[in-house]
Design a protein around this motif. Structure first.
Motif, PDB file in Angstrom:
ATOM      1  N   ALA A 207       7.879   3.468   1.474  1.00  0.00           N
ATOM      2  CA  ALA A 207       8.643   3.684   2.696  1.00  0.00           C
ATOM      3  C   ALA A 207       8.709   2.415   3.531  1.00  0.00           C
ATOM      4  CB  ALA A 207       8.027   4.805   3.527  1.00  0.00           C
ATOM      5  N   LEU A 208       7.799   1.481   3.289  1.00  0.00           N
ATOM      6  CA  LEU A 208       7.839   0.211   3.997  1.00  0.00           C
ATOM      7  C   LEU A 208       8.367  -0.840   3.029  1.00  0.00           C
ATOM      8  CD1 LEU A 208       4.420   0.710   5.684  1.00  0.00           C
ATOM      9  CD2 LEU A 208       6.498   0.219   6.960  1.00  0.00           C
ATOM     10  N   THR A 209       9.362  -1.596   3.478  1.00  0.00           N
ATOM     11  CA  THR A 209       9.939  -2.601   2.593  1.00  0.00           C
ATOM     12  C   THR A 209      10.105  -3.901   3.343  1.00  0.00           C
ATOM     13  OG1 THR A 209      12.076  -1.679   3.190  1.00  0.00           O
ATOM     14  CG2 THR A 209      11.215  -1.110   1.015  1.00  0.00           C
TER      15      THR A 209
ATOM     16  N   LYS B 187      11.500   8.517   3.769  1.00  0.00           N
ATOM     17  CA  LYS B 187      10.545   8.519   2.664  1.00  0.00           C
ATOM     18  C   LYS B 187       9.127   8.860   3.098  1.00  0.00           C
ATOM     19  CE  LYS B 187      12.640   5.300  -0.594  1.00  0.00           C
ATOM     20  NZ  LYS B 187      12.525   3.974  -1.214  1.00  0.00           N
ATOM     21  N   CYS B 188       8.689   8.323   4.219  1.00  0.00           N
ATOM     22  CA  CYS B 188       7.283   8.392   4.644  1.00  0.00           C
ATOM     23  C   CYS B 188       6.715   9.801   4.569  1.00  0.00           C
ATOM     24  CB  CYS B 188       7.169   7.873   6.072  1.00  0.00           C
ATOM     25  SG  CYS B 188       5.519   8.025   6.750  1.00  0.00           S
ATOM     26  N   ILE B 189       5.513   9.920   4.014  1.00  0.00           N
ATOM     27  CA  ILE B 189       4.849  11.223   3.955  1.00  0.00           C
ATOM     28  C   ILE B 189       3.721  11.334   4.979  1.00  0.00           C
ATOM     29  CG2 ILE B 189       5.393  11.451   1.489  1.00  0.00           C
ATOM     30  CD1 ILE B 189       2.380  10.990   0.939  1.00  0.00           C
ATOM     31  N   GLY B 190       3.526  10.277   5.773  1.00  0.00           N
ATOM     32  CA  GLY B 190       2.519  10.352   6.835  1.00  0.00           C
ATOM     33  C   GLY B 190       1.083  10.228   6.368  1.00  0.00           C
ATOM     34  N   CYS B 191       0.857   9.555   5.231  1.00  0.00           N
ATOM     35  CA  CYS B 191      -0.510   9.473   4.693  1.00  0.00           C
ATOM     36  C   CYS B 191      -1.375   8.470   5.451  1.00  0.00           C
ATOM     37  CB  CYS B 191      -0.468   9.082   3.225  1.00  0.00           C
ATOM     38  SG  CYS B 191       0.134   7.410   2.957  1.00  0.00           S
ATOM     39  N   ARG B 192      -0.742   7.562   6.182  1.00  0.00           N
ATOM     40  CA  ARG B 192      -1.441   6.574   7.019  1.00  0.00           C
ATOM     41  C   ARG B 192      -2.206   5.526   6.223  1.00  0.00           C
ATOM     42  NH1 ARG B 192      -2.536  11.480   8.798  1.00  0.00           N
ATOM     43  NH2 ARG B 192      -4.777  11.354   8.510  1.00  0.00           N
ATOM     44  N   TYR B 193      -1.869   5.368   4.953  1.00  0.00           N
ATOM     45  CA  TYR B 193      -2.526   4.325   4.156  1.00  0.00           C
ATOM     46  C   TYR B 193      -2.080   2.935   4.635  1.00  0.00           C
ATOM     47  CZ  TYR B 193      -4.378   2.130  -0.149  1.00  0.00           C
ATOM     48  OH  TYR B 193      -5.067   1.371  -1.055  1.00  0.00           O
ATOM     49  N   CYS B 194      -0.852   2.837   5.151  1.00  0.00           N
ATOM     50  CA  CYS B 194      -0.382   1.552   5.677  1.00  0.00           C
ATOM     51  C   CYS B 194      -1.287   1.092   6.817  1.00  0.00           C
ATOM     52  CB  CYS B 194       1.067   1.653   6.161  1.00  0.00           C
ATOM     53  SG  CYS B 194       1.385   3.070   7.228  1.00  0.00           S
ATOM     54  N   MET B 195      -1.784   2.070   7.602  1.00  0.00           N
ATOM     55  CA  MET B 195      -2.645   1.720   8.736  1.00  0.00           C
ATOM     56  C   MET B 195      -3.992   1.221   8.234  1.00  0.00           C
ATOM     57  SD  MET B 195      -1.653   5.077  10.962  1.00  0.00           S
ATOM     58  CE  MET B 195      -2.549   4.679  12.439  1.00  0.00           C
TER      59      MET B 195
ATOM     60  N   ALA C 201       0.804  -1.222   0.000  1.00  0.00           N
ATOM     61  CA  ALA C 201       0.000   0.000   0.000  1.00  0.00           C
ATOM     62  C   ALA C 201       0.834   1.268   0.000  1.00  0.00           C
ATOM     63  CB  ALA C 201      -0.922   0.011   1.223  1.00  0.00           C
ATOM     64  N   CYS C 202       1.950   1.264   0.681  1.00  0.00           N
ATOM     65  CA  CYS C 202       2.657   2.528   0.937  1.00  0.00           C
ATOM     66  C   CYS C 202       2.912   3.306  -0.349  1.00  0.00           C
ATOM     67  CB  CYS C 202       3.974   2.291   1.663  1.00  0.00           C
ATOM     68  SG  CYS C 202       4.852   3.834   1.925  1.00  0.00           S
ATOM     69  N   ILE C 203       2.456   4.540  -0.356  1.00  0.00           N
ATOM     70  CA  ILE C 203       2.474   5.361  -1.572  1.00  0.00           C
ATOM     71  C   ILE C 203       3.885   5.618  -2.078  1.00  0.00           C
ATOM     72  CG2 ILE C 203       2.269   7.424  -0.109  1.00  0.00           C
ATOM     73  CD1 ILE C 203       0.796   8.755  -2.457  1.00  0.00           C
TER      74      ILE C 203
ATOM     75  N   HIS D  42       5.990  10.129  13.337  1.00  0.00           N
ATOM     76  CA  HIS D  42       6.490   8.841  12.872  1.00  0.00           C
ATOM     77  C   HIS D  42       5.371   7.829  12.728  1.00  0.00           C
ATOM     78  CE1 HIS D  42      11.050   8.941  13.617  1.00  0.00           C
ATOM     79  NE2 HIS D  42      10.607  10.175  13.589  1.00  0.00           N
ATOM     80  N   ILE D  43       5.550   6.899  11.791  1.00  0.00           N
ATOM     81  CA  ILE D  43       4.780   5.671  11.791  1.00  0.00           C
ATOM     82  C   ILE D  43       5.618   4.710  12.628  1.00  0.00           C
ATOM     83  CG2 ILE D  43       4.141   3.677  10.386  1.00  0.00           C
ATOM     84  CD1 ILE D  43       2.215   5.903   9.934  1.00  0.00           C
ATOM     85  N   ARG D  44       5.005   4.079  13.640  1.00  0.00           N
ATOM     86  CA  ARG D  44       5.803   3.192  14.476  1.00  0.00           C
ATOM     87  C   ARG D  44       5.250   1.781  14.468  1.00  0.00           C
ATOM     88  NH1 ARG D  44       6.564   7.627  17.846  1.00  0.00           N
ATOM     89  NH2 ARG D  44       8.683   8.406  17.625  1.00  0.00           N
TER      90      ARG D  44
ATOM     91  N   VAL E 279      10.341  -3.161   7.428  1.00  0.00           N
ATOM     92  CA  VAL E 279      10.791  -1.971   8.141  1.00  0.00           C
ATOM     93  C   VAL E 279      10.359  -0.697   7.441  1.00  0.00           C
ATOM     94  CG1 VAL E 279      12.756  -3.026   9.313  1.00  0.00           C
ATOM     95  CG2 VAL E 279      13.039  -2.092   7.018  1.00  0.00           C
ATOM     96  N   TRP E 280      10.322   0.352   8.247  1.00  0.00           N
ATOM     97  CA  TRP E 280       9.814   1.657   7.816  1.00  0.00           C
ATOM     98  C   TRP E 280      10.963   2.621   7.614  1.00  0.00           C
ATOM     99  CZ3 TRP E 280       9.976   6.226  10.889  1.00  0.00           C
ATOM    100  CH2 TRP E 280       9.183   7.291  10.423  1.00  0.00           C
ATOM    101  N   ASP E 281      10.874   3.429   6.568  1.00  0.00           N
ATOM    102  CA  ASP E 281      11.956   4.348   6.242  1.00  0.00           C
ATOM    103  C   ASP E 281      11.541   5.788   6.557  1.00  0.00           C
ATOM    104  OD1 ASP E 281      13.893   5.927   5.155  1.00  0.00           O
ATOM    105  OD2 ASP E 281      14.035   4.826   3.262  1.00  0.00           O
TER     106      ASP E 281
HETATM  107  S1  SF4 Z   1       2.125   6.691   6.403  1.00  0.00           S
HETATM  108 FE1  SF4 Z   1       2.492   4.550   5.913  1.00  0.00          FE
HETATM  109  S2  SF4 Z   1       1.732   4.336   3.815  1.00  0.00           S
HETATM  110 FE2  SF4 Z   1       1.950   6.522   4.178  1.00  0.00          FE
HETATM  111  S3  SF4 Z   1       3.999   7.013   3.455  1.00  0.00           S
HETATM  112 FE3  SF4 Z   1       4.208   6.564   5.633  1.00  0.00          FE
HETATM  113  S4  SF4 Z   1       4.707   4.400   5.733  1.00  0.00           S
HETATM  114 FE4  SF4 Z   1       3.909   4.796   3.685  1.00  0.00          FE
END
Ligand code: SF4
Ligand code: SF4
Ligand code: SF4
Lengths: 400, 311
Positions: B127-129, B142-150, B122-124, B169-171, B137-139
């Motif tokens: 950032a998650l690989t 890169k992460c833009i904080g969109c929360r689509y992973c959640m 899902a991650c746009i 952070h996404i944790r 793991v989360w990078d």
């Molecule tokens: S919030 Fe989640 S889906 Fe969105 S960019 Fe960050 S890691 Fe990727």
């Protein structure tokens, strides 16, 4: 009928009211950027997306579909008679998508990284596709709007005195751009339609990955198709709705000849959407969730009822012939699609661990409504400055 | 008539192309080959005593604000069911054991490190690989904080810093990537006094789980949670009680991202469908333009054309 700026007073009591609503939204926006998303919204780890994604982004994109449906009708199918609706629809799409982009900027946690998807790609992600398509489409919309700017300024470039040596060169640049653009505009028009088809449907793919966290009434593999069809269905109603409001608020004669013809096309389109939507319920046998009559079921019933009433209304000649009938029927479609998007992104999302049911906070609602108010104000300002809305010649003379 | 035929031809051609493409394209993303050496961890909930030392060690290892270890003997936290949050990547919950009330069941929760992770799909921005060792793991860069992973995670694992405006952070559990680089065990595995957490290669760990379930079939339910769920996960659980009653989501064996990726690749397969659509629309535009005999520019509609009227 020619498009021309509307001469009318800008400030009215309604406008002052809109300004107040916009200001209220700005206050909460400021708090969001100072103290974080949690300070303004009711979002939590169980419900990461709420009103801003469901309404500002998802419903916003759908309701701006008038831009590509009328471009397809007016330019691609070359139905000359509809040209007068293309410009206002284009303006709505342009402003609508700008609003969507802004909403994304507000909702993503790391707003300063909003450009990341341009260089960091993930082709598996539906969100990535939506993001990229929307970014390109916004650019295309601005290009499509540009002729209205050149039309306004060519031969009329008039800088203040100390800059007036710029008048000639700027005029030449505008003329050059205008001639290049009108030769190549068809490229952008087609691109706009293709991009819209892509991201309108990908917006539906978005929630497919949520799997069983999403209520079975909405979770279906044909979500992308349903999203595309409902976006197409709401395109013309939105154009009619705006056109009627604009003529009322600027005291122009409604263009009933064109609007009724548009109206007659909506019925069949809605029919196709409803056929797929109802077919989906029966094929996946999800009707059993309707008879539970819980919140989700009621929301589903409301959504379906609005669309079915609209369908029935649009089939009647009497309705499509009267401004009031058209206005009401269009409002039903708009409300139906709005609630459909809210249902898909908010009501349907119900993860197994969800101690606090999400309901948008006052701050979230303020920001959403404030942005819409701002949008209407900017629309009003633009149609009063640029040649967007078509008017009868004598109306223009009367107003000037 | 001629025009119509030509248009029909283009239409069916386009439809044909997109159908073949839809049919042949498979989900590429989550079908990535997995290494045989990938890691696995077994949580034996029957051995876990709920001391919550893993919670403490995990926080220390990730520089999260950490209360004194002594505070962790306080059992009142078990009154409420807890989930990982911005301050803790793993938490332990207590569940009743009807057969033997004196021996409650403790279940540790953290990211499962799915074999076919929905969050990665899902991650746009990617950032998650998923690494070769199986860890997801989360990078931060890169992460833009969109929360689509959640939205995507079937286990509801990633958490977000809602009260930070800058650098939220996404944790989630990162399988202690940093510690393992220094040849150390994951912090939680390392500290566990009862060896309730068994760390090793996934195949080996799974084999142990199977033996334990078989040997003590009167104790364990015959289900290794994570063996097949959403295509398998790195963390796996065995327990005395059905996992539905331990607040573990009931999930099917098909990979979570599966169908979403197929749709995605169907719509976008090698850009054929969009390009076909473009060509199709271009053709229609050209044909209708000739038919309506309109050689004017497209956008500007200066003069009243006085046409219209035909429907
Ligand atoms: S919030 Fe989640 S889906 Fe969105 S960019 Fe960050 S890691 Fe990727
Ligand atoms: S449990 Fe959730 S966060 Fe962890 S790997 Fe699987 S999908 Fe990703
Ligand atoms: S593996 Fe590391 S990050 Fe994951 S729960 Fe254990 S200590 Fe925490």
């Amino acid at each position: 009928m020619i498009p021309a700026p509307i001469k009318y007073k800008f400030i009215t009591p309604g406008v002052i009211f809109l300004i107040l609503i916009a200001l209220n939204g700005l206050v909460f926006l400021a708090i969001r950027f100072i103290s974080g998303i949690g300070a303004v919204t009711n979002l939590d780890n169980a419900t990461p997306w709420g009103l801003w994604i469901g309404v500002d982004v998802a419903a916003g994109v759908a309701l701006a579909a008038g831009g590509f449906t009328s471009a397809a009708l007016g330019h691609i199918m070359h139905r000359e008679e509809y040209h007068s609706i293309v410009r206002p629809a284009l303006l709505t799409a342009m402003l609508g998508y700008t609003f969507v982009a802004f909403a994304v900027f507000v909702d993503i946690g790391r707003f300063y990284f909003i450009w990341h998807p341009l260089i960091m790609w993930n082709g598996n992600s539906a969100l990535f596709e939506v993001g990229i398509c929307v970014m390109i489409y916004v650019t295309v919309l601005y290009i499509e709007f540009f002729p209205m700017v050149t039309e306004k300024f060519i031969g009329r470039v008039n800088f203040p005195q100390f800059l007036d040596f710029l008048n000639k060169p700027v005029d030449m640049i505008l003329r050059y751009l205008d001639s290049r653009l009108s030769a190549t505009m068809f490229i952008f028009i087609i691109a706009g339609v293709v991009l819209s088809t892509l991201h309108q449907s990908s917006l539906g793919t978005l929630m497919v990955i949520a799997g069983q966290k999403m209520h079975p009434l909405w979770q279906t593999p044909i979500l992308p198709l349903l999203f595309l069809l409902s976006a197409i269905s709401v395109g013309f109603p939105m154009v009619i709705f705006e056109s009627l409001i604009a003529s009322r608020s600027f005291k122009l004669k409604p263009e009933m000849k064109i609007l009724s013809r548009l109206g007659r096309m909506i019925g069949p389109i809605l029919g196709v959407y409803l056929a797929f939507k109802i077919g989906d319920i029966f094929i996946r046998e999800t009707f059993k969730y309707i008879v539970i009559f819980d919140t989700a079921a009621w929301m589903f019933i409301v959504e379906m009822a609005l669309m079915m009433i609209a369908f029935a209304l649009f089939l009647s000649r009497k309705v499509t012939r009267s401004p009031l009938g058209l206005f009401i029927a269009s409002s039903f479609v708009i409300a139906g699609v709005l609630i459909n998007r809210m249902n898909n992104f908010i009501i349907a999302y119900n993860p197994f661990y969800n101690p606090v049911k999400y309901f948008p906070s006052f701050g979230e609602i303020s920001v959403t409504i404030g942005c819409i108010a701002l949008l209407v104000l900017v629309y009003r300002a633009i149609v009063m400055y640029f040649p967007v809305i078509s008017q009868e010649k004598r109306e223009i003379i009367r107003k000037i | 008539m001629k025009n119509l035929n030509r248009r029909d031809f283009f239409k069916s051609a386009a439809l044909g192309v997109s159908l073949t493409v839809l049919g042949t394209s498979k989900a590429k993303g989550s079908d990535k080959m997995l290494s045989d050496d990938r890691l696995g961890i077994l949580v034996d909930t029957d051995v876990c005593v709920g001391c919550r030392h893993c919670e403490w060690a995990c926080r220390v290892a990730h520089n999260l604000p950490t209360p004194d270890l002594d505070n962790y003997s306080d059992n009142s936290v078990f009154k409420e069911y807890r989930r990982p949050d911005a301050g803790s990547l793993t938490v332990v919950n207590k569940f009743e054991n009807e057969k033997n009330p004196l021996l409650p069941i403790h279940v540790k929760v953290q990211c499962m490190h799915c074999e076919r992770p929905a969050c990665v799909s899902a991650c746009i921005v990617g950032a998650l690989t998923k690494g070769d060792d199986g860890s997801v793991v989360w990078d931060d860069d890169k992460c833009i904080g969109c929360r689509y992973c959640m939205v995507a995670c079937p286990f509801q694992i990633p958490t977000y810093d809602y009260d930070r405006s800058i650098d939220p952070h996404i944790r989630k559990c990162d399988l202690c990537t940093d510690r393992r680089k220094n040849d150390e065990l994951p912090a939680c595995v390392n500290i566990c006094p009862n060896e309730a957490l068994l760390f090793g290669k996934r195949d080996a760990v799974l084999a142990v789980a199977k033996t334990r379930v078989k040997r003590k079939s009167d104790v364990y339910v015959n289900h290794i949670y994570g063996e097949h769920e959403v295509g398998g996960t790195s963390w796996m659980y065995i327990a005395r009680k059905s996992f539905d009653k331990l607040n573990m989501p009931h999930l099917a064996a098909n990979p979570a991202p599966g169908i979403s990726e197929s749709i995605q690749h169907g719509i976008f397969a090698y850009f054929v469908p969009p390009v076909t659509l473009y060509a199709l629309l271009g053709t229609i535009m050209w044909i209708t333009k000739r038919r309506s005999g309109d050689d004017d520019e497209l956008i500007s509609d200066e003069e009243e054309k006085g046409k219209g009227g035909k429907l």
